[in-house]
Design a protein around this motif. Sequence first.
Motif, short mmCIF file in Angstrom:
data_model
loop_
_atom_site.label_atom_id
_atom_site.label_comp_id
_atom_site.label_asym_id
_atom_site.label_seq_id
_atom_site.Cartn_x
_atom_site.Cartn_y
_atom_site.Cartn_z
N GLY A 155 -0.82 2.44 6.92
CA GLY A 155 -0.93 1.75 8.05
C GLY A 155 -0.40 0.30 8.16
O GLY A 155 -0.59 -0.52 9.04
N LYS A 156 0.42 0.05 7.12
CA LYS A 156 1.06 -1.42 7.06
C LYS A 156 1.95 -1.75 8.08
O LYS A 156 1.91 -3.03 8.78
N THR A 157 3.03 -0.76 8.56
CA THR A 157 3.65 -1.08 9.63
C THR A 157 2.96 -1.04 11.08
O THR A 157 3.32 -1.97 11.83
N THR A 158 1.94 -0.31 11.02
CA THR A 158 1.16 -0.44 12.23
C THR A 158 0.41 -1.68 12.39
O THR A 158 0.49 -2.17 13.49
N LEU A 159 -0.33 -2.14 11.36
CA LEU A 159 -1.08 -3.34 11.29
C LEU A 159 0.05 -4.61 11.91
O LEU A 159 -0.29 -5.23 12.61
N GLY A 171 0.73 -1.12 -0.07
CA GLY A 171 0.14 0.07 0.17
C GLY A 171 0.68 1.23 0.11
O GLY A 171 2.18 1.09 0.25
N PRO A 172 0.12 2.37 -0.20
CA PRO A 172 1.08 3.64 -0.51
C PRO A 172 1.50 3.90 1.05
O PRO A 172 1.34 3.45 2.27
N SER A 173 2.66 4.86 1.11
CA SER A 173 3.09 5.16 2.32
C SER A 173 2.19 5.84 3.28
O SER A 173 1.38 6.51 3.01
N ASP A 224 9.12 -6.12 8.09
CA ASP A 224 8.84 -4.71 7.60
C ASP A 224 9.85 -4.49 6.84
O ASP A 224 10.78 -3.76 7.10
N GLU A 225 9.53 -4.29 5.49
CA GLU A 225 10.24 -3.72 4.62
C GLU A 225 11.77 -4.09 4.83
O GLU A 225 12.58 -3.09 4.79
N PRO A 226 12.28 -5.39 4.57
CA PRO A 226 13.38 -5.78 5.13
C PRO A 226 14.40 -5.54 4.32
O PRO A 226 15.68 -5.46 4.59
N1 LIG Z 1 2.99 6.37 17.29
C1 LIG Z 1 2.30 6.82 16.57
N2 LIG Z 1 1.90 7.66 16.96
C2 LIG Z 1 0.63 8.59 16.22
N3 LIG Z 1 0.66 8.31 14.85
C3 LIG Z 1 1.31 7.34 14.35
C4 LIG Z 1 2.17 6.23 15.24
N4 LIG Z 1 2.53 5.48 14.31
C5 LIG Z 1 2.02 5.68 12.98
N5 LIG Z 1 1.09 6.83 13.19
C6 LIG Z 1 0.55 7.01 11.86
O1 LIG Z 1 -0.16 6.05 11.53
C7 LIG Z 1 -0.11 6.10 9.89
C8 LIG Z 1 0.30 4.87 9.37
O2 LIG Z 1 1.39 4.58 9.70
P1 LIG Z 1 2.49 3.21 9.49
O3 LIG Z 1 3.77 3.59 9.74
O4 LIG Z 1 1.58 2.05 9.72
O5 LIG Z 1 2.54 3.51 7.73
P2 LIG Z 1 3.08 2.64 6.64
O6 LIG Z 1 2.01 1.88 6.04
O7 LIG Z 1 4.05 1.72 7.33
O8 LIG Z 1 3.94 3.70 5.72
P3 LIG Z 1 5.45 3.48 5.30
O9 LIG Z 1 5.27 2.72 4.00
O10 LIG Z 1 5.73 5.11 5.00
O11 LIG Z 1 6.33 2.68 6.11
C9 LIG Z 1 0.70 7.26 9.74
O12 LIG Z 1 -0.08 8.14 9.37
C10 LIG Z 1 1.47 7.72 10.82
O13 LIG Z 1 1.59 9.01 10.70
#
Ligand SMILES: Nc1ncnc2c1ncn2[C@@H]1O[C@H](COP(=O)(O)OP(=O)(O)OP(=O)(O)O)[C@@H](O)[C@H]1O
Lengths: 335, 276
Positions: A41-45, A36-38, A158-160
């Motif tokens: 929420g990939k990392t968060t999930l 998914g795009p930057s 995570d994007e290793p």
């Molecule tokens: N600890 C946190 N506190 C507040 N907001 C957060 C926190 N961690 C992530 N976010 C927000 O959650 C959203 C998703 O973040 P995430 O890191 O999951 O994105 P991603 O899909 O992994 O992006 P990328 O490809 O850039 O790594 C972003 O808008 C980010 O700003």
Amino acid sequence: MGQITLQGVQKSFGPVHIIKGADLEIADGSFVVFVGPSGCGKTTLLRLIAGLEDVTGGAILIDGRNVVDVPPAKRGLSMVFQSYALYPHMSVRGNIAFGLKMAGVTRDEINRKVEAAAATLNLTPYLERKPRELSGGQRQRVAIGRAIVREPKAFLFDEPLSNLDAALRVQMRLEVTRLQKQLGTTAIYVTHDQVEAMTMADKIAVLNGGKIEQYGSPLELYEKPANLFVAGFIGSPKMNFVTGELAKQQGATTIGVRPEHLKVERNGQGGWHGTVSVAEHLGSDTFLYVDAGPQGVLTARYIGELDLHPGDKVSLIPEPARIHRFDDSGKSIRA
Amino acid sequence: MARMVTTRNKVISTTAAWLVGFLIFFPILWMVLASFKTELEAFAIPPSFLFFHWTTENYVTVQERSDYFHHALNSIIIAGGSTLIAMLIAIPAAWSMAFSPTKRTKDVLLWMLSTKMMPPVGVLVPIYLIFRSVGLLDTRAGLIFILCLGNLPIVIWMLFTYFKEIPKDILEAARMDGATIGRELIYVLTPMAVPGLASTLLLNLILAWNEAFWTLNLSTLEAAPLTVFIASYSSPEGLFWAKLSAASTLAIAPILVLGWFSQRQLVRGLTFGAVK
Ligand SMILES: Nc1ncnc2c1ncn2[C@@H]1O[C@H](COP(=O)(O)OP(=O)(O)OP(=O)(O)O)[C@@H](O)[C@H]1O
Ligand SMILES: [Mg+2]
């Protein structure tokens, strides 16, 4: 065993709603890629599954057991971080052995397992080195070694590979896939590189704005995108979208055709007429950016060399069976 | 041409650095020199720099008049004890603030630092009265207690800064590897934090060793550290420059030696941070 199920998983950081209800079924032994795009929420999930973040709502089941209240150390998963996150004060051996040591494995068995993992990853000559004395690719392999040695229920990546150069990335991509198949361990892999996603995955989950847009095999996503977002995100170059009268004729609000499904004819008759504005000759492929008047700029891909240049008039004929139709809300219309 | 300019600049800046260094060091040098003079020469005008009658009689007198080793032992116990206790409290405090901060963490840190902005003399009377009523006056325990409290904000603040620099990923990796909080602290965090811990410890030791306000006010003899030993030479009976210098030299010698041997550690900790 490593079957992971997400049921309505939600995550908010304070008032900001990041993951808006994710449902997913990850079969044991499968390789699932989150793409998914930057910022989607990939990392968060992934961190929610790991237990490094607490869910705001929903359930995460590992082999049928809800683990939302289980600390990361007890979930039996291992993770490879984008930054590698090696322990700087420990040797390669110490890094790989750490998880086993924490699990109370005997010294002999630790040595045996560490050496086996090191052999698999070609790290044997470096076992006594410190992480700072390794190259990026070697560090990456140590991080992977640390993950596999514990025989976890699932690997989380995570994007290793994002810190490696292009050639090494391709090589490591193959190695990771091969290793995962060989071990038969469930893997969840986060990337924003769709080539990685398409080549490595058994199944891909496309995320956008904290929601899973579609979950399916790479070819399913390519051939039957569920909506405009997935259609535009999967495939390179991007799918062409046409709206207006042409779409209406097909009973849709938007129609989409992939660049590789547009037949290019010089001064042809049928199809969409336009003028070549840019032609990219790669030898193996030719990419044409065609200014097609009311349809906007269309991209066409021709396999092989095509002797066309800016200013040439062409017509683009979509393969009828390969036209994707989307309704008002962007959902795919299936006949 | 360009090369010549840079060489000249280098010479100038090196000379300037030595000059400034010498200026800063001069009072200490002067004190050491004065400690080897006779009382008369010590305040002679014009002063003699190196060509005076060298004598060690001041040291002998000082040791006769007041027991250096008694005070030195007190200093070691008080500085060492207060530093140790401060570290024991500060490590978990700074750790939790650095790695699981809340909305109020910054406020708490600022509040802690703000206690250092108040002049200690403002609370001298209440503290003195409390100490008197609980029988802590002129006890090592009392001084350890007050110095520990006094330095705690700075210790926590320093450790917090060092811990902040440790990548969170590495701690999370340890958690994924199955480490409990305690083992994470022992096997991962502490080894990475050692340079920061060492320089905090050294700095706190120096601060506690040299602390003069509370030690002078809350101790007289029994628990009196070296600061009291020095102060006793600027007494109503008159100022004895040479003996005062001898006492001061004796007092700072241990900490100077410690500082000298640990200067690499100290500088590294103070400038480069904990990990890189
Ligand atoms: N600890 C946190 N506190 C507040 N907001 C957060 C926190 N961690 C992530 N976010 C927000 O959650 C959203 C998703 O973040 P995430 O890191 O999951 O994105 P991603 O899909 O992994 O992006 P990328 O490809 O850039 O790594 C972003 O808008 C980010 O700003
Ligand atoms: Mg990310």
